[in-house]
Each structure stands twice: as structure tokens, then as C-alpha cells.
Motif scaffolding. Sequence first.
Motif, short mmCIF file in Angstrom:
data_model
loop_
_atom_site.label_atom_id
_atom_site.label_comp_id
_atom_site.label_asym_id
_atom_site.label_seq_id
_atom_site.Cartn_x
_atom_site.Cartn_y
_atom_site.Cartn_z
N LYS A 38 0.84 -1.19 0.00
CA LYS A 38 0.00 0.00 0.00
C LYS A 38 0.89 1.26 0.00
CE LYS A 38 -3.75 1.57 2.94
NZ LYS A 38 -3.45 1.77 4.37
N THR A 39 1.99 1.18 0.73
CA THR A 39 2.87 2.35 0.90
C THR A 39 3.32 2.98 -0.42
OG1 THR A 39 3.68 1.19 2.86
CG2 THR A 39 4.85 3.19 2.22
N ILE A 135 8.20 -1.74 4.60
CA ILE A 135 8.55 -2.47 5.83
C ILE A 135 7.25 -2.83 6.53
CG2 ILE A 135 8.82 -0.30 7.14
CD1 ILE A 135 11.03 -1.70 8.80
N HIS A 140 9.27 -6.93 8.85
CA HIS A 140 9.57 -7.76 7.67
C HIS A 140 9.91 -6.89 6.47
CE1 HIS A 140 5.04 -7.53 6.79
NE2 HIS A 140 5.57 -7.07 5.69
N LYS A 188 4.35 1.85 11.82
CA LYS A 188 5.67 1.44 11.31
C LYS A 188 6.82 2.01 12.16
CE LYS A 188 3.82 -0.61 7.66
NZ LYS A 188 3.97 -0.26 6.26
P1 PGA Z 1 2.35 -1.96 3.11
O1 PGA Z 1 3.25 -3.25 3.22
O2 PGA Z 1 3.05 -1.04 2.18
O3 PGA Z 1 1.07 -2.47 2.51
O4 PGA Z 1 2.20 -1.42 4.49
C1 PGA Z 1 4.58 -3.09 3.58
C2 PGA Z 1 5.24 -4.43 3.56
O5 PGA Z 1 4.59 -5.39 4.01
O6 PGA Z 1 6.39 -4.52 3.12
#
Ligand code: PGA
Length: 227
Positions: A38-39, A135, A140, A188
Motif C-alpha cells: 500500500k505504501t 517495511i 519484515h 511502522k
Molecule cells: P504496506 O506493506 O506497504 O502495505 O504497508 C509493507 C510491507 O509489508 O512490506
Amino acid sequence: MRILKCDTYEEMSRSAADQVAAQLLVKPDSHLGLTAGKTPLGMFAELVKLFREGRISFARAHFYNLEEMVGWGPEDEASCCRYLRRNLIDLTDADPKNLLLPNGLSSDIDSECAKYDALFDALPDGRLDMQVLGIGSDGHIGCNRPQEKLHVESHNVRLGPDRYAAAMGMRSILLAKRLVLVANGKDKAQAVADMCGGVITTAVPATFLQLHPDVTVILDKDAASLI
Ligand code: PGA
């Protein structure tokens, strides 16, 4: 590790897009590793904007992703291939033939993973020019989740009930010449703080980025709130 603190998600996205754009200006035929979370949606939107303004071209670039979902083909909405087409490839001059993800429909995912690593090994420098990362709030990166031992090579990983992915291993991520990690949001913040200054541990896979010589971490205010 270079840390860029931005005020907003939009600023973070523009800054990340600038990193990718600069890479393409220096090396138009770059091999780019992307991420389908999503980021980076804002970053992709900014890249499309830069393309529409005539400032960058993706025509000679090759694209990879941190993972592909097992059981979904390139045309399925849930596949990472489709995500990248929807958000970048089909909106720019990028060549869909240069989108080189594992085949999630293969009956032999292990061999898809081995082929994925062989692709990277066969690159001009034996590695990606740039890998964009997100991240997880648990630290992860890609599908390399906290556990006692991390996978060096690409591998078939269980993400949840009936959800598996062919996932890039730590080696190809850490071998990339440049890493650009984007993160936003308070959830995060702890993982980001651990990544930037915590002890290196498989319990927070992103801490391994401390060992990489060229990492740019781009954060919004919330994600940067604990550093
Ligand atoms: P996200 O996922 O951008 O959807 O928060 C980040 C990731 O799991 O690496």
C-alpha cells in the motif's frame, strides 16, 4: 543509511519517486526491483506524473517485484504482476515484456523461485540496480518475516491460510546496488527505529539493511516519530 524525514505521505512519495527517476536518468536500462504494498502507491502515482510530464522514460527498464502470489496469474487482480501493470506499467511507456515476475500459476513454485534467482545472477552485474522496499510493522521486508532463520534464496512462503508467495530471498535484496525503503504511519515507527538503530537480528529482518552500503530510508512524520 541515509534517512529522509518528510512531513507528509505525499512528500515521502515524491521523494521516493525522485530516487527512482534519478536512477532511470543515470541508467535508463536499469533493473528495478519494486514492491506491491500500500505504501508505494503514492510513489507510483508520482512516477506516472513524471512520465506524463516527459521527464522520465521507463521504456528500457526491466522490472521485478519482491514477490508474486501463488495461484494467481498475471491477469488476475490479486497478482503482483497485475498490481504493477495497473499502477505503473500500463500507465507509462514501460514494456510489459520487461516485467519479469515468477509465474504464480506454475505447478512447481520451487523451480520458479530458482529461476528468479538465476535471472538476478544473470544480470550485467549479477544484481539489481535498485530495490524499492516497504517495511512491515513487525520489521519484515518483502516476505522475509521475523523468524529464527531467514531465507537467503527466493522461496515459497506461507503468508496465511491458503496464501502463499514466491518471494525474493535476502540475498537478492541485499545485493541490489541501491535500496530505497519507504514507510509511513505510526504503526511502522517501532520497526523503523529498530531497523535504523537496533541490533541486527532475524527477529527484525529489516535490521539487516544496516549492513548495506547504499540505503535511503524515506519516512513520513509518523513513521519517523521514534528516531
Ligand atoms: P504496506 O506493506 O506497504 O502495505 O504497508 C509493507 C510491507 O509489508 O512490506
